[in-house]
Design an enzyme around this catalytic site. Structure first.
Site, short mmCIF file in Angstrom:
data_model
loop_
_atom_site.label_atom_id
_atom_site.label_comp_id
_atom_site.label_asym_id
_atom_site.label_seq_id
_atom_site.Cartn_x
_atom_site.Cartn_y
_atom_site.Cartn_z
N LYS A 128 106.56 34.01 13.03
CA LYS A 128 105.75 35.24 12.97
C LYS A 128 106.16 36.14 14.12
O LYS A 128 106.64 35.65 15.13
CB LYS A 128 104.27 34.90 13.12
CG LYS A 128 103.36 35.98 12.59
CD LYS A 128 103.16 35.83 11.10
CE LYS A 128 102.35 36.92 10.49
NZ LYS A 128 101.96 36.57 9.12
N ASP A 168 103.17 42.29 7.44
CA ASP A 168 101.84 41.74 7.68
C ASP A 168 100.98 42.97 8.03
O ASP A 168 101.33 44.08 7.61
CB ASP A 168 101.86 40.71 8.82
CG ASP A 168 100.58 39.88 8.92
OD1 ASP A 168 100.43 38.93 8.15
OD2 ASP A 168 99.71 40.20 9.77
N ASN A 243 97.06 45.86 1.92
CA ASN A 243 97.89 45.29 0.86
C ASN A 243 97.21 44.11 0.17
O ASN A 243 97.13 44.06 -1.07
CB ASN A 243 99.24 44.88 1.45
CG ASN A 243 100.08 44.11 0.46
OD1 ASN A 243 100.11 42.88 0.49
ND2 ASN A 243 100.72 44.81 -0.45
P1 NDP Z 1 97.21 45.79 5.94
O1 NDP Z 1 97.66 46.38 7.22
O2 NDP Z 1 97.78 46.27 4.67
O3 NDP Z 1 95.63 45.92 5.83
C1 NDP Z 1 94.77 45.37 6.79
C2 NDP Z 1 93.34 45.69 6.40
O4 NDP Z 1 92.47 44.94 7.23
C3 NDP Z 1 92.97 47.14 6.59
O5 NDP Z 1 91.99 47.50 5.66
C4 NDP Z 1 92.42 47.16 8.00
O6 NDP Z 1 91.54 48.23 8.25
C5 NDP Z 1 91.70 45.83 8.05
N1 NDP Z 1 91.67 45.33 9.43
C6 NDP Z 1 92.75 45.06 10.22
N2 NDP Z 1 92.36 44.67 11.43
C7 NDP Z 1 91.02 44.68 11.40
C8 NDP Z 1 90.04 44.38 12.36
N3 NDP Z 1 90.36 44.00 13.62
N4 NDP Z 1 88.74 44.47 11.98
C9 NDP Z 1 88.41 44.85 10.72
N5 NDP Z 1 89.32 45.16 9.77
C10 NDP Z 1 90.59 45.09 10.12
O7 NDP Z 1 97.44 44.22 6.11
P2 NDP Z 1 97.54 43.09 4.99
O8 NDP Z 1 96.67 43.42 3.84
O9 NDP Z 1 98.97 42.82 4.74
O10 NDP Z 1 96.95 41.83 5.76
C11 NDP Z 1 95.57 41.46 5.72
C12 NDP Z 1 95.44 40.00 6.10
O11 NDP Z 1 96.15 39.19 5.17
C13 NDP Z 1 95.97 39.61 7.48
O12 NDP Z 1 95.19 38.57 8.01
C14 NDP Z 1 97.37 39.07 7.16
O13 NDP Z 1 97.82 38.20 8.17
C15 NDP Z 1 97.07 38.34 5.87
N6 NDP Z 1 98.21 38.06 4.99
C16 NDP Z 1 99.06 39.06 4.60
C17 NDP Z 1 100.08 38.77 3.72
C18 NDP Z 1 100.99 39.83 3.19
O14 NDP Z 1 101.87 39.50 2.37
N7 NDP Z 1 100.84 41.09 3.58
C19 NDP Z 1 100.33 37.40 3.25
C20 NDP Z 1 99.34 36.45 3.66
C21 NDP Z 1 98.34 36.78 4.51
P3 NDP Z 1 92.05 49.59 8.94
O15 NDP Z 1 92.73 50.37 7.86
O16 NDP Z 1 90.82 50.21 9.47
O17 NDP Z 1 92.99 49.18 10.05
O1 2IT Z 2 100.94 35.67 6.50
C1 2IT Z 2 101.85 35.71 5.64
O2 2IT Z 2 102.08 34.75 4.90
C2 2IT Z 2 102.61 36.96 5.49
N1 2IT Z 2 102.32 37.93 6.17
C3 2IT Z 2 103.76 37.02 4.54
C4 2IT Z 2 105.01 36.46 5.18
C5 2IT Z 2 106.27 36.60 4.38
O3 2IT Z 2 107.30 36.17 4.93
O4 2IT Z 2 106.28 37.11 3.27
#
Ligand code: NDP
Ligand code: 2IT
Length: 449
Positions: A128, A168, A243
């Protein structure tokens, strides 16, 4: 509470060495606690120092990222890449750009990623990275210059067979594009060194949707197996609106559920009639605005400026999809009291240890993130395969493989939890099943690092 002496010694040593890394210690404790029965059955784990090795990253890279804003002012951020474990494949995991990023956050994410990637069944190690850079309010050119500066250091540490980053929080298609462009320029090669790429240059159909869709495929199987029910007709709340959240909400709707609440870091919206996802996509993905704007078009919907209160909304299924420790003990108790039947994590470590305790002591079916959100990285693995084969699969092919992988993860986790506990504790099932493969690979490869 850890009872086994070996496990206790390993945890105490990291607690002493890294006292300020609270997120990392939280993630490590959760895994170590559940590994006790495995350690007790197999004495070679202690003899070979497997646990000491599994809690220490193989490599932690920290670097300066200087960049110039639109007014010509220079800013400095810190960049990280944690190459946690390469026992079963090249390091693989996302990059996070958020002001809360520090060594502890990146280490906890890299640690979790090792077990998650193992559960997918694909050959990917755990890693990461990211930066404390805040993309909010930055222009496209500022984002580009930051990404170029970040990659100018990172490129020497990664490669299609070494370490393959992705997105992420705060890193999506736009950032991956800029990062890829700079990698290509510096390395002078066009390889699948990043995933989550745009379709125009080697991205996979279905990767954008994968984490959210995969979360729902996992939850669907869990609901059928543990509750003999489905998404159809259920009230769902989804935290976040990025996302993962958007595509979790989309698939839940496709499966017949009504998504009544979503949030961002400023607050949450509640729409009794079901959230209009096209509007959420427009506000968050295209305009990069606040979720509060939703009520301008839907005045009957409600906005609450405390995002942590989303868990007080009555629902059947809760999908935390924002960030770590967003769901605490009070949130968990509200969900139980309001009759929620399932909680499945799209985010990494969204539930505090106290919240997990509440779920495990209730009738709620609880899916830990490292199992239920593995669809994103699994589809990244499929993107790597397509890049190596120099061909592209259709959306339907990728989606079918994703569904199979998520159902397979559920089966493995459930079977393992039945073997080691009462069949309800999917936390133990996920941690043990993820650990077993990594542990065997480490044993076979000898002790060199
Ligand atoms: P994005 O940046 O697309 O979206 C993040 C969302 O979470 C936004 O709505 C944001 O709000 C909110 N957020 C972020 N930080 C905080 C906080 N401190 N308090 C409250 N809300 C918060 O990220 P992703 O959707 O990609 O990721 C979301 C989660 O999923 C993370 O934990 C990530 O590690 C996990 N994840 C992501 C994967 C991926 O493929 N993208 C895969 C597996 C897990 P705002 O717009 O106000 O910042
Ligand atoms: O937390 C996760 O699994 C991700 N942000 C996706 C990682 C990846 O390599 O697609």
């Amino acid at each position: 509470m850890i009872k086994n002496n070996y496990v206790k010694t390993v945890y105490n040593s990291i607690e002493k060495k890294y006292p300020y890394e609270k997120e990392f210690l939280q993630a490590a404790l959760e895994v170590l606690e559940t590994l006790e029965p495995v350690v007790e059955k197999d004495s070679s784990i202690e003899k070979l120092g497997i646990l000491e090795r599994i809690v220490e990253p193989e490599r932690m890279i920290t670097f300066r990222v200087s960049w110039v804003d639109d007014n010509g002012k220079v800013h400095v951020n810190t960049g990280y890449r944690c190459q946690f474990n390469s026992a079963i494949g090249p390091y693989k995991g996302g990059l996070r750009f958020h002001p809360t990023v520090n060594a502890s956050v990146i280490k906890f994410l890299g640690f979790e990623q090792t077990f998650k990637n193992s559960l997918t069944g694909l050959p990917m190690g755990g890693g990461k990275g990211g930066s404390d850079f805040d993309p909010k309010g930055k222009s496209d050119m500022e984002i580009m210059r930051f990404c170029q500066s970040f990659m100018t250091e990172l490129y020497r540490h990664i490669g299609q067979f070494t370490d393959v980053p992705a997105g992420d929080i705060g890193v999506g298609k736009r950032e991956v594009g800029y990062l890829y462009g700079q990698y290509k320029r510096l390395a002078n090669e066009f390889t699948g060194v990043l995933t989550g790429k745009a379709l125009e240059f080697g991205g996979s159909l279905g990767r954008t949707e994968a984490t959210g869709y995969g979360l729902c495929y996992f939850t669907q199987k869990m609901l059928k197996t543990l509750k003999n029910t489905s998404f159809d007709g259920k009230r769902v709340i989804v935290s976040g609106s990025g996302n993962v959240a958007v595509y979790a909400a989309e698939k839940a709707q496709q499966l017949g559920a009504t998504v009544v609440a979503m949030s961002d870091s400023s607050g949450y919206i509640y729409d009794e009639n079901g959230i209009d996802l096209d509007l959420i996509k427009e506000i968050k993905e295209i305009k990069r605005e606040r979720i509060k704007e939703y009520i301008e078009k839907y005045p009957k919907a409600e906005y609450n400026d405390d995002c942590s209160k989303i868990w007080t909304v009555k629902c059947d299924i809760a999908l935390p999809c924002a960030t770590q420790n967003e769901l605490d003990e009070n949130g968990a108790k509200s969900l139980v009291e309001n009759g929620c039947i399932a909680v499945a994590e799209g985010a990494n470590m969204p539930s505090t240890p106290q919240a997990i305790e509440v779920f495990l002591n209730s009738d709620i079916a609880y899916a830990p993130g490292k199992a239920s959100n593995a669809g994103g990285v699994a589809t990244s693995g499929l993107e790597m395969s397509q890049n190596s084969l120099r061909l592209s699969w259709t959306f339907e092919e990728v989606d079918k493989k994703l569904k199979d992988i998520m159902e397979n993860i559920f089966d493995t986790v459930y079977r393992t939890s039945q073997k080691y506990s009462d069949g309800k504790n999917l936390v133990a099932g996920a941690n043990i099943a993820g650990f077993e493969k990594v542990c065997e690979a480490m044993k076979i490869q000898g002790i060199a690092y």
